[in-house]
Design a protein around this motif. Structure first.
Motif, short mmCIF file in Angstrom:
data_model
loop_
_atom_site.label_atom_id
_atom_site.label_comp_id
_atom_site.label_asym_id
_atom_site.label_seq_id
_atom_site.Cartn_x
_atom_site.Cartn_y
_atom_site.Cartn_z
N ILE A 84 0.84 -1.20 0.00
CA ILE A 84 0.00 0.00 0.00
C ILE A 84 0.88 1.25 0.00
CG2 ILE A 84 -1.65 1.35 1.36
CD1 ILE A 84 -2.92 -1.34 2.21
N LEU A 85 1.92 1.26 0.83
CA LEU A 85 2.82 2.41 0.88
C LEU A 85 3.57 2.59 -0.45
CD1 LEU A 85 4.29 2.12 4.49
CD2 LEU A 85 2.59 3.77 3.64
N ALA A 86 3.91 1.50 -1.10
CA ALA A 86 4.59 1.58 -2.41
C ALA A 86 3.64 2.20 -3.45
CB ALA A 86 5.04 0.19 -2.86
N VAL A 87 2.36 1.84 -3.41
CA VAL A 87 1.38 2.39 -4.34
C VAL A 87 1.21 3.89 -4.08
CG1 VAL A 87 -1.08 2.39 -4.96
CG2 VAL A 87 0.15 0.23 -4.76
N ILE A 88 1.12 4.26 -2.79
CA ILE A 88 0.98 5.68 -2.44
C ILE A 88 2.21 6.46 -2.91
CG2 ILE A 88 0.88 7.30 -0.51
CD1 ILE A 88 -0.87 5.21 0.97
N ARG A 89 3.40 5.89 -2.69
CA ARG A 89 4.64 6.55 -3.14
C ARG A 89 4.65 6.72 -4.66
NH1 ARG A 89 10.19 4.39 -4.15
NH2 ARG A 89 11.44 6.26 -4.31
N GLN A 90 4.26 5.70 -5.38
CA GLN A 90 4.22 5.75 -6.84
C GLN A 90 3.22 6.81 -7.31
OE1 GLN A 90 6.26 3.99 -8.85
NE2 GLN A 90 5.44 5.13 -10.58
N ALA A 91 2.10 6.91 -6.65
CA ALA A 91 1.09 7.92 -7.00
C ALA A 91 1.65 9.33 -6.80
CB ALA A 91 -0.18 7.72 -6.18
N LEU A 92 2.36 9.54 -5.69
CA LEU A 92 2.98 10.86 -5.44
C LEU A 92 4.05 11.19 -6.48
CD1 LEU A 92 3.30 10.99 -1.54
CD2 LEU A 92 1.95 12.49 -3.00
N ASP A 93 4.86 10.19 -6.82
CA ASP A 93 5.88 10.40 -7.86
C ASP A 93 5.24 10.76 -9.20
OD1 ASP A 93 7.88 9.89 -6.05
OD2 ASP A 93 8.26 7.83 -6.73
N ASN A 94 4.16 10.05 -9.54
CA ASN A 94 3.46 10.34 -10.80
C ASN A 94 2.86 11.75 -10.77
OD1 ASN A 94 4.09 7.86 -11.85
ND2 ASN A 94 2.13 6.92 -11.35
N PHE A 95 2.29 12.14 -9.62
CA PHE A 95 1.70 13.46 -9.50
C PHE A 95 2.78 14.54 -9.67
CE2 PHE A 95 0.69 17.14 -6.80
CZ PHE A 95 -0.47 17.58 -7.42
N ASN A 96 3.93 14.36 -9.02
CA ASN A 96 5.03 15.33 -9.15
C ASN A 96 5.57 15.39 -10.58
OD1 ASN A 96 4.96 16.22 -6.51
ND2 ASN A 96 6.34 14.62 -5.77
N MET A 97 5.64 14.22 -11.23
CA MET A 97 6.13 14.18 -12.60
C MET A 97 5.14 14.91 -13.53
SD MET A 97 7.19 10.98 -15.11
CE MET A 97 7.57 9.96 -13.75
N GLU A 98 3.86 14.72 -13.32
CA GLU A 98 2.84 15.39 -14.12
C GLU A 98 2.91 16.91 -13.91
OE1 GLU A 98 -1.99 15.62 -14.29
OE2 GLU A 98 -1.08 13.67 -13.82
N LYS A 99 3.12 17.31 -12.67
CA LYS A 99 3.23 18.73 -12.35
C LYS A 99 4.46 19.34 -13.04
CE LYS A 99 3.44 21.58 -8.18
NZ LYS A 99 3.49 21.51 -6.72
N THR A 100 5.58 18.64 -13.02
CA THR A 100 6.81 19.10 -13.68
C THR A 100 6.62 19.13 -15.19
OG1 THR A 100 8.13 18.16 -11.90
CG2 THR A 100 9.28 18.65 -13.94
N ALA A 101 5.94 18.15 -15.74
CA ALA A 101 5.68 18.12 -17.19
C ALA A 101 4.82 19.31 -17.61
CB ALA A 101 5.02 16.81 -17.58
#
Length: 133
Positions: free
Chosen positions: A20-37
């Motif tokens: 569950i924590l890995a999924v949450i971490r991946q979601a945050l990474d994706n959100f930050n990547m989308e924001k940077t993009a």
């Protein structure tokens, strides 16, 4: 178990918690990547606008340089030939009529009654002429 869900608590084993924590971490990474993009796309749009302005100005300068080059070529070829034609005709006419080469008028030539005043002659010469008359 129902009370845990009401309090928004998930009961799980340590291995499930890790997933569950890995999924949450991946979601945050994706959100930050989308924001940077999105920021990068905005910067690219700004860059593209400035690049378009630069290329338009650069092309405009290139056209002006070409126009100046064309005008220079026109002056050094066509205009020059057109100006030299009458000079050649005058020179041929001078030779045909047997008129001698024109003498350059030098500064300091004094005027007399048979010779008109020379433009560019020193003023003291002009005063002497006035006194003689």
């Amino acid at each position: 178990m129902n009370e845990a869900l009401r309090n928004k608590v998930i009961l799980c084993s340590p291995i499930t918690l890790y997933a569950i924590l890995a999924v949450i971490r991946q979601a945050l990474d994706n959100f930050n990547m989308e924001k940077t993009a999105a920021q990068m796309l905005s910067l690219f749009g700004s860059f593209r606008k400035q690049w378009d302005n630069f290329t338009k100005s650069f092309d405009k300068v290139g056209r002006k340089i070409e126009e100046a080059q064309d005008e220079f070529n026109n002056l050094t070829t066509t205009r020059r030939r057109q100006l030299e034609k009458p000079i050649k005709e005058l020179e041929e006419l001078r030779k045909e009529k047997g008129i001698s080469e024109p003498q350059l008028i030098e500064e300091g030539i004094e005027c007399n009654e048979t010779q008109p005043p020379v433009l560019g002659a020193p003023l003291e010469n002009m005063e002497e002429i006035d006194e003689d008359q």
